[in-house]
Design a protein around this motif. Structure first.
Motif, PDB file in Angstrom:
ATOM      1  N   LYS A 160       0.839  -1.193   0.000  1.00 33.40           N
ATOM      2  CA  LYS A 160       0.000   0.000   0.000  1.00 33.40           C
ATOM      3  C   LYS A 160       0.873   1.242   0.000  1.00 33.40           C
ATOM      4  CE  LYS A 160      -3.596  -2.205   2.689  1.00 33.40           C
ATOM      5  NZ  LYS A 160      -4.336  -2.186   3.945  1.00 33.40           N
ATOM      6  N   LYS A 161       0.361   2.327  -0.564  1.00 34.02           N
ATOM      7  CA  LYS A 161       1.106   3.589  -0.582  1.00 34.02           C
ATOM      8  C   LYS A 161       1.378   4.096   0.829  1.00 34.02           C
ATOM      9  CE  LYS A 161      -0.302   5.226  -5.093  1.00 34.02           C
ATOM     10  NZ  LYS A 161      -0.916   6.308  -5.860  1.00 34.02           N
ATOM     11  N   ALA A 162       0.464   3.842   1.758  1.00 28.75           N
ATOM     12  CA  ALA A 162       0.645   4.306   3.133  1.00 28.75           C
ATOM     13  C   ALA A 162       1.887   3.694   3.762  1.00 28.75           C
ATOM     14  CB  ALA A 162      -0.584   3.978   3.963  1.00 28.75           C
ATOM     15  N   THR A 163       2.307   2.524   3.304  1.00 32.24           N
ATOM     16  CA  THR A 163       3.492   1.872   3.834  1.00 32.24           C
ATOM     17  C   THR A 163       4.737   2.712   3.587  1.00 32.24           C
ATOM     18  OG1 THR A 163       2.461  -0.251   3.440  1.00 32.24           O
ATOM     19  CG2 THR A 163       4.810  -0.270   3.806  1.00 32.24           C
ATOM     20  N   PHE A 164       4.782   3.441   2.483  1.00 36.82           N
ATOM     21  CA  PHE A 164       5.935   4.278   2.171  1.00 36.82           C
ATOM     22  C   PHE A 164       6.183   5.293   3.279  1.00 36.82           C
ATOM     23  CE2 PHE A 164       7.816   8.120   0.411  1.00 36.82           C
ATOM     24  CZ  PHE A 164       9.005   7.597  -0.066  1.00 36.82           C
ATOM     25  N   VAL A 169       5.375   5.049   6.419  1.00 32.04           N
ATOM     26  CA  VAL A 169       5.878   4.323   7.589  1.00 32.04           C
ATOM     27  C   VAL A 169       7.343   3.969   7.375  1.00 32.04           C
ATOM     28  CG1 VAL A 169       5.663   2.191   8.926  1.00 32.04           C
ATOM     29  CG2 VAL A 169       3.612   3.450   8.219  1.00 32.04           C
ATOM     30  N   ASP A 170       7.693   3.446   6.203  1.00 33.49           N
ATOM     31  CA  ASP A 170       9.084   3.112   5.897  1.00 33.49           C
ATOM     32  C   ASP A 170       9.968   4.352   5.991  1.00 33.49           C
ATOM     33  OD1 ASP A 170       8.282   0.518   5.432  1.00 33.49           O
ATOM     34  OD2 ASP A 170       8.361   0.685   3.248  1.00 33.49           O
ATOM     35  N   LEU A 171       9.499   5.463   5.488  1.00 34.71           N
ATOM     36  CA  LEU A 171      10.282   6.697   5.517  1.00 34.71           C
ATOM     37  C   LEU A 171      10.518   7.157   6.952  1.00 34.71           C
ATOM     38  CD1 LEU A 171      11.707   8.898   3.962  1.00 34.71           C
ATOM     39  CD2 LEU A 171       9.523  10.085   3.754  1.00 34.71           C
ATOM     40  N   ARG A 172       9.504   7.103   7.800  1.00 37.04           N
ATOM     41  CA  ARG A 172       9.681   7.474   9.217  1.00 37.04           C
ATOM     42  C   ARG A 172      10.690   6.545   9.889  1.00 37.04           C
ATOM     43  NH1 ARG A 172       4.141   8.384   8.952  1.00 37.04           N
ATOM     44  NH2 ARG A 172       3.683   6.338   9.883  1.00 37.04           N
ATOM     45  N   GLU A 231      14.128   7.564   8.691  1.00 38.12           N
ATOM     46  CA  GLU A 231      14.516   8.844   9.295  1.00 38.12           C
ATOM     47  C   GLU A 231      14.948   8.651  10.747  1.00 38.12           C
ATOM     48  OE1 GLU A 231      11.792  11.928   6.671  1.00 38.12           O
ATOM     49  OE2 GLU A 231      10.955  11.029   8.472  1.00 38.12           O
ATOM     50  N   SER A 232      14.249   7.785  11.469  1.00 37.99           N
ATOM     51  CA  SER A 232      14.630   7.487  12.847  1.00 37.99           C
ATOM     52  C   SER A 232      15.998   6.825  12.893  1.00 37.99           C
ATOM     53  CB  SER A 232      13.576   6.577  13.483  1.00 37.99           C
ATOM     54  OG  SER A 232      13.982   6.157  14.753  1.00 37.99           O
ATOM     55  N   LEU A 233      16.210   5.872  12.014  1.00 37.75           N
ATOM     56  CA  LEU A 233      17.505   5.195  11.919  1.00 37.75           C
ATOM     57  C   LEU A 233      18.611   6.193  11.601  1.00 37.75           C
ATOM     58  CD1 LEU A 233      19.375   2.710  11.630  1.00 37.75           C
ATOM     59  CD2 LEU A 233      18.610   2.587   9.247  1.00 37.75           C
ATOM     60  N   THR A 234      18.382   7.045  10.621  1.00 35.81           N
ATOM     61  CA  THR A 234      19.387   8.035  10.230  1.00 35.81           C
ATOM     62  C   THR A 234      19.733   8.954  11.396  1.00 35.81           C
ATOM     63  OG1 THR A 234      18.630   7.991   7.935  1.00 35.81           O
ATOM     64  CG2 THR A 234      19.914   9.911   8.618  1.00 35.81           C
ATOM     65  N   GLY A 235      18.722   9.423  12.113  1.00 36.55           N
ATOM     66  CA  GLY A 235      18.971  10.293  13.262  1.00 36.55           C
ATOM     67  C   GLY A 235      19.813   9.606  14.327  1.00 36.55           C
ATOM     68  N   ASP A 236      19.512   8.331  14.580  1.00 38.66           N
ATOM     69  CA  ASP A 236      20.291   7.579  15.572  1.00 38.66           C
ATOM     70  C   ASP A 236      21.740   7.410  15.133  1.00 38.66           C
ATOM     71  OD1 ASP A 236      18.152   7.302  17.289  1.00 38.66           O
ATOM     72  OD2 ASP A 236      17.641   5.269  16.606  1.00 38.66           O
ATOM     73  N   LEU A 237      21.947   7.067  13.874  1.00 40.73           N
ATOM     74  CA  LEU A 237      23.312   6.853  13.387  1.00 40.73           C
ATOM     75  C   LEU A 237      24.118   8.149  13.369  1.00 40.73           C
ATOM     76  CD1 LEU A 237      22.669   4.274  10.514  1.00 40.73           C
ATOM     77  CD2 LEU A 237      23.474   3.845  12.847  1.00 40.73           C
ATOM     78  N   ASN A 264      14.489  -1.391  12.686  1.00 39.62           N
ATOM     79  CA  ASN A 264      13.330  -1.009  13.488  1.00 39.62           C
ATOM     80  C   ASN A 264      13.609  -0.530  14.895  1.00 39.62           C
ATOM     81  OD1 ASN A 264      11.416  -1.585  11.468  1.00 39.62           O
ATOM     82  ND2 ASN A 264      11.602  -3.748  11.930  1.00 39.62           N
ATOM     83  N   ARG A 265      14.738  -0.952  15.501  1.00 36.95           N
ATOM     84  CA  ARG A 265      14.937  -0.574  16.895  1.00 36.95           C
ATOM     85  C   ARG A 265      16.371  -0.825  17.345  1.00 36.95           C
ATOM     86  NH1 ARG A 265      10.890  -1.904  19.357  1.00 36.95           N
ATOM     87  NH2 ARG A 265       9.758  -2.902  17.704  1.00 36.95           N
ATOM     88  N   TRP A 266      16.668  -0.329  18.546  1.00 35.18           N
ATOM     89  CA  TRP A 266      17.925  -0.606  19.233  1.00 35.18           C
ATOM     90  C   TRP A 266      17.811  -1.916  19.987  1.00 35.18           C
ATOM     91  CZ3 TRP A 266      22.312   1.978  18.628  1.00 35.18           C
ATOM     92  CH2 TRP A 266      22.254   3.287  18.163  1.00 35.18           C
ATOM     93  N   TYR A 267      18.929  -2.621  20.127  1.00 37.68           N
ATOM     94  CA  TYR A 267      19.040  -3.793  20.992  1.00 37.68           C
ATOM     95  C   TYR A 267      20.312  -3.660  21.807  1.00 37.68           C
ATOM     96  CZ  TYR A 267      15.463  -6.252  18.336  1.00 37.68           C
ATOM     97  OH  TYR A 267      14.276  -6.628  17.740  1.00 37.68           O
ATOM     98  N   ARG A 268      20.228  -4.036  23.079  1.00 40.80           N
ATOM     99  CA  ARG A 268      21.416  -4.183  23.905  1.00 40.80           C
ATOM    100  C   ARG A 268      21.846  -5.633  23.772  1.00 40.80           C
ATOM    101  NH1 ARG A 268      19.754  -3.754  29.227  1.00 40.80           N
ATOM    102  NH2 ARG A 268      17.633  -4.052  28.499  1.00 40.80           N
TER     103      ARG A 268
END
Length: 103
Positions: A3-7, A9-12, A15-21, A89-93
């Motif tokens: 679905k187009k709406a998935t794009f 979600v993928d973009l967010r 963007e979260s990953l990029t900010g963390d890195l 999708n997320r951080w792991y320790r």
């Protein structure tokens, strides 16, 4: 077909990953922020079409403790104040390592 709406979600997610890195690269990442991240035990890097982590999870928001999981795509694994990994999708320790990088 996705679905187009998935794009959006993928973009967010990216963007979260990029900010963390960027925070890690710039030395501005606060390791206290991942204090409550899910824990992986007996970790090894597995190969799908992309590298992921496989391990026993604890504290995941959607998966039961004690289950062996395969994470989303691995983007970074670092040993700074603590051993941690950032998947798509997320951080792991990382608590214990069984096989890192196939070695």
């Amino acid at each position: 077909m996705r679905k187009k709406a998935t794009f959006a979600v993928d973009l967010r997610t990216l963007e979260s990953l990029t900010g963390d890195l960027v925070s890690v690269r710039d030395g501005k990442f606060n390791f206290a922020d991942i204090e409550n991240a899910p824990v992986l035990k007996h970790v090894s890097v597995v190969h799908r079409p992309m590298q992921c982590l496989e391990g026993v999870v604890e504290g995941h928001p959607r998966l039961p403790d004690g289950h062996r999981i395969v994470t989303s795509q691995l983007w970074a694994a670092c040993n700074a104040q603590v051993l941690f990994a950032r998947t798509l999708n997320r951080w792991y320790r990382i608590e214990t390592v069984a096989d890192l990088w196939g070695c």
